[in-house]
Design an enzyme around this catalytic site. Structure first.
Site, PDB file in Angstrom:
ATOM      1  N   ARG A  78      -1.546  10.858  -8.810  1.00 45.88           N
ATOM      2  CA  ARG A  78      -1.396   9.925  -9.933  1.00 45.88           C
ATOM      3  C   ARG A  78      -0.565  10.539 -11.055  1.00 45.88           C
ATOM      4  O   ARG A  78       0.186   9.837 -11.734  1.00 45.88           O
ATOM      5  CB  ARG A  78      -2.767   9.449 -10.403  1.00 45.88           C
ATOM      6  CG  ARG A  78      -3.293   8.489  -9.372  1.00 45.88           C
ATOM      7  CD  ARG A  78      -4.653   7.957  -9.590  1.00 45.88           C
ATOM      8  NE  ARG A  78      -4.901   6.969  -8.534  1.00 45.88           N
ATOM      9  CZ  ARG A  78      -6.075   6.477  -8.228  1.00 45.88           C
ATOM     10  NH1 ARG A  78      -7.143   6.866  -8.883  1.00 45.88           N
ATOM     11  NH2 ARG A  78      -6.196   5.591  -7.266  1.00 45.88           N
TER      12      ARG A  78
ATOM     13  N   HIS B  26       1.461   0.460  -7.252  1.00 43.39           N
ATOM     14  CA  HIS B  26       0.875   1.349  -6.229  1.00 43.39           C
ATOM     15  C   HIS B  26      -0.029   2.420  -6.860  1.00 43.39           C
ATOM     16  O   HIS B  26      -0.102   2.535  -8.072  1.00 43.39           O
ATOM     17  CB  HIS B  26       1.965   1.954  -5.323  1.00 43.39           C
ATOM     18  CG  HIS B  26       2.884   2.938  -5.988  1.00 43.39           C
ATOM     19  ND1 HIS B  26       3.645   3.832  -5.281  1.00 43.39           N
ATOM     20  CD2 HIS B  26       3.165   3.167  -7.287  1.00 43.39           C
ATOM     21  CE1 HIS B  26       4.352   4.563  -6.102  1.00 43.39           C
ATOM     22  NE2 HIS B  26       4.083   4.189  -7.318  1.00 43.39           N
ATOM     23  N   GLU B  27      -0.737   3.146  -6.002  1.00 46.00           N
ATOM     24  CA  GLU B  27      -1.715   4.159  -6.442  1.00 46.00           C
ATOM     25  C   GLU B  27      -2.751   3.560  -7.388  1.00 46.00           C
ATOM     26  O   GLU B  27      -3.127   4.175  -8.385  1.00 46.00           O
ATOM     27  CB  GLU B  27      -1.007   5.337  -7.128  1.00 46.00           C
ATOM     28  CG  GLU B  27      -0.400   6.340  -6.178  1.00 46.00           C
ATOM     29  CD  GLU B  27      -1.445   7.146  -5.395  1.00 46.00           C
ATOM     30  OE1 GLU B  27      -2.594   7.251  -5.855  1.00 46.00           O
ATOM     31  OE2 GLU B  27      -1.105   7.629  -4.316  1.00 46.00           O
ATOM     32  N   GLY B  28      -3.219   2.355  -7.084  1.00 46.59           N
ATOM     33  CA  GLY B  28      -4.174   1.665  -7.966  1.00 46.59           C
ATOM     34  C   GLY B  28      -3.399   0.837  -8.973  1.00 46.59           C
ATOM     35  O   GLY B  28      -2.684   1.398  -9.806  1.00 46.59           O
TER      36      GLY B  28
ATOM     37  N   GLN C 256      -6.873   0.420 -12.367  1.00 49.38           N
ATOM     38  CA  GLN C 256      -6.981   1.633 -13.190  1.00 49.38           C
ATOM     39  C   GLN C 256      -7.792   1.346 -14.465  1.00 49.38           C
ATOM     40  O   GLN C 256      -8.579   2.174 -14.918  1.00 49.38           O
ATOM     41  CB  GLN C 256      -5.586   2.149 -13.599  1.00 49.38           C
ATOM     42  CG  GLN C 256      -4.722   2.630 -12.456  1.00 49.38           C
ATOM     43  CD  GLN C 256      -5.227   3.922 -11.841  1.00 49.38           C
ATOM     44  OE1 GLN C 256      -5.980   4.665 -12.461  1.00 49.38           O
ATOM     45  NE2 GLN C 256      -4.816   4.182 -10.622  1.00 49.38           N
TER      46      GLN C 256
END
Ligand SMILES: Cc1cc2nc3c(=O)[nH]c(=O)nc-3n(C[C@H](O)[C@H](O)[C@H](O)COP(=O)(O)OP(=O)(O)OC[C@H]3O[C@@H](n4cnc5c(N)ncnc54)[C@H](O)[C@@H]3O)c2cc1C
Length: 607
Positions: A313, A457-459, A464
């Protein structure tokens, strides 16, 4: 204009990176070795990445029916990156690494993200191999991770499925034991996987000899049912081509097939794929099912994946930051050269005067300073978090634990804040270019398109935000939040002594109190539906408060430097943030504190 002075200032004048060499792990390092790494990365990024950023955008990856074709420039750039040793920079000497602090590794990788984010600098491969170094068996480390660090193999992360994106508990890929001796395979308990993985970055290409997929899948119970929720998820190594215990290719293809390439808005230099696992296109020993080796314990797959989430992240936040920075530098250059309009004098405009360069207009300066404050502030935040990763890994136990908790709270910000505000910076960079910015003859539209991915992406942003307000600020009795407040207050105490900074220190103190009060008010009923209805405005306010703190702390370091244009610029960016940005938190926190249900309660039919 060069990024290097900003990186040097943050690493050396602000974060005191060379002090890390007092730690045993980094004892061989010094400013000289850090500079050598930065020099090398800056040079490779300038020579092998930046000139080809447009090429990889226009020559999208394509599938010729057998292979995925990428421009030659991507092959050359990735070879140069692997040859630099950066894939294994943080690893131990005895596996060929440099034992480089993550702070310096992250700073060095920033040059690649700015030069061409989508050619990529191996973030997925390093993350994949790092995970195996922690959770893999000796054989898995030797066969898979070390070959990834050398650049011979590359890595992916296969979490998402067509029906399971934000909600990984709905993963439907199945893994069943492969024969009665499945436990005895030297590469780990051997399973056969069947399922589809969507959005897999770098899922197919010819850049490396092999692709090592790390795949989340569920092992069915004795009745053939999948355990609901995330508890049932396990992690598997699924190589594209099968290998023996020496890491040599056996010549047999694993049952992983490219179902198609996704055609993206930006970030086109990296392939993005839908992969079919185990559909029988490449049967192994005459049987359908992709061969996969279990990593760690069954049911602990997400736990293993989370091991690398902080760094992944920070990597996404850094990519967003550097795309913003690329747009800032491009629009600054444009603004210094584009003549347009006359200056505003006491009597208005004088058409008899020659046109001025647009950088002389107050509104263009506003847009430039906004970009500078977003992107240089975000870079400082990312490097601060990277430094916390080093603390977590190498400091004494109490400091390391504080760093762990601080990272828990700061990681949603490190990922999301640059994704939103450095994207906004890209939009301002287009605005400064006027009509030209909206064409493909200038680079800024590509930066915006490339950056638009990072909120997804990545949450996603929404996920988040819920993680921050629903989990991170509450965890361990709110200790992470208290620790962060302690760090912010320490900066306030130093800044309040400085006449030039005292007013900002007070403003930050008030912002911190507002965030604390809003956190309590959001949870006053104890109902997640009340508290989390406005999680994104909370994330925005929290993020702006963190960035104001970072800027105030950076300003303390800038203040003691001798007078220079760079010093004046840093202090102005800090002032911009306090005058134009921090006051926004009032509106965001208002709906959080009142648990406003305007959005949440609206019935579908009313939209
Ligand atoms: C270019 C690209 C590269 C990617 N690379 C990879 C990769 O390498 N490996 C991998 O595994 N994945 C990868 N992904 C997948 C990525 O992580 C997912 O797209 C992301 O997690 C969102 O999932 P989704 O697309 O299914 O959207 P959804 O989960 O369907 O979300 C759609 C919208 O609904 C919102 N939403 C969903 N659930 C909730 C909720 N409970 N509460 C509030 N709002 C909610 C989301 O915030 C979002 O705005 C990539 C995606 C892209 C576009």
């Amino acid at each position: 204009m060069s990024l290097r002075p900003t990186v040097d200032f943050l690493l050396y004048d602000w974060l005191d990176a060379p002090s890390l060499s007092a730690r045993e792990r980094f004892a061989d390092h010094s400013r000289e070795t850090f500079d050598a790494v930065l020099d090398t990365c800056e040079r490779i990024a300038r020579e092998k990445y930046a000139p080809f950023n447009r090429v990889v955008d226009t020559q999208e990856p394509h599938f010729d029916g057998e292979r995925v074709i990428l421009p030659q420039a991507t092959h050359d750039a990735q070879k140069a990156y692997a040859a630099s040793g950066m894939l294994s920079a943080a690893q131990d000497y005895d596996v060929g690494g440099m034992q480089l602090p993550y702070t310096v590794e992250a700073a060095a990788n920033a040059f690649f993200a700015m030069a061409s984010v989508s050619i990529g600098s191996g973030m997925l491969t390093t993350g994949n191999a790092n995970l195996l170094m922690v959770h893999g068996t000796e054989a898995q480390k030797q066969v898979f991770a070390l070959n990834e660090f050398s650049g011979r193999f590359s890595g992916t992360m296969c979490l998402s499925e067509p029906q399971a994106g934000s909600s990984l508990s709905d993963v439907a890929t199945r893994a069943v034991p492969d024969g009665p001796d499945f436990q005895n395979d030297p590469l780990g308990p051997r399973y056969r996987l069947k399922g589809n993985k969507m959005w897999i970055s770098a899922g197919e290409h010819e850049l490396t000899d092999n692709i090592i997929h790390l795949v989340l899948a569920k092992i069915p119970d004795e009745n053939g049912r999948l355990v609901p929720g995330t508890r049932g998820i396990s992690l598997f190594i699924v190589p594209k081509k099968l290998v023996n215990t020496k890491g040599e290719l056996t010549g047999e293809r694993n049952d992983v097939a490219l179902a198609g390439l996704n055609h993206k808005c930006g970030w086109r230099g990296t392939t993005n794929t839908l992969l079919n696992f185990g559909e029988g296109k490449y049967p192994v020993n005459g049987e359908a099912g992709a061969v996969g080796y279990l990593v760690g314990q069954p049911g602990k797959g997400l736990h293993c994946m989370f091991h690398m989430m902080n760094e992944a992240r920070i990597g996404v936040g850094m990519a967003a930051t550097m795309l913003g920075m690329a747009g800032y530098h491009a629009s600054l250059d444009y603004a210094k050269n584009r003549p347009q309009g006359r200056p505003m004098g006491p009597a208005g405009k004088d058409p008899a005067q020659p046109p001025v360069r647009i950088i002389e207009h107050a509104d263009v300066k506003r847009m430039l300073l906004a970009q500078k404050s977003y992107c240089e502030g975000a870079l400082a935040l990312e490097l601060y978090c990277a430094r916390l990763v080093d603390e977590q890994h190498t400091a004494d136990a109490a400091t390391a634990d504080d760093a762990r908790l601080l990272l828990e709270v700061l990681t949603p910000i490190a990922k999301s804040w640059p994704s939103e505000w450095c994207l906004e910076a890209n939009s301002l960079a287009i605005q400064i270019h006027g009509g030209y910015g909206y064409t493909r003859d200038f680079p800024v539209e590509q930066y915006w398109r490339d950056n638009r991915l990072n909120m997804i992406h990545e949450g996603t942003h929404g996920i988040q935000a819920m993680d921050l307000l629903g989990r991170k600020v509450l965890m361990e009795g709110g200790k992470g939040l208290s620790l962060l407040a302690g760090r912010i207050n320490a900066t306030i105490e130093r800044a309040i002594q400085q006449p030039e900074l005292a007013a900002h220190a007070n403003a930050l103190g008030q912002a911190l109190a507002q965030v604390g009060a809003a956190t309590k008010a959001a949870w006053a009923t104890g109902e997640p539906t009340d508290a989390l209805a406005n999680a994104v405005p909370y994330l925005q306010a929290f993020g702006h408060t963190v960035l104001a703190w970072i800027w105030l702390d950076v300003a303390l370091a800038a203040q003691v430097a001798p007078a220079s244009a760079a010093r004046a610029g840093r202090l102005a960016a800090m002032r911009f943030f306090f005058h134009y940005e921090l006051p926004k938190i009032g509106a965001w926190l208002q709906v959080v504190s009142s648990r406003d249900q305007t959005c949440a309660a609206l019935p579908e039919e009313a939209f």
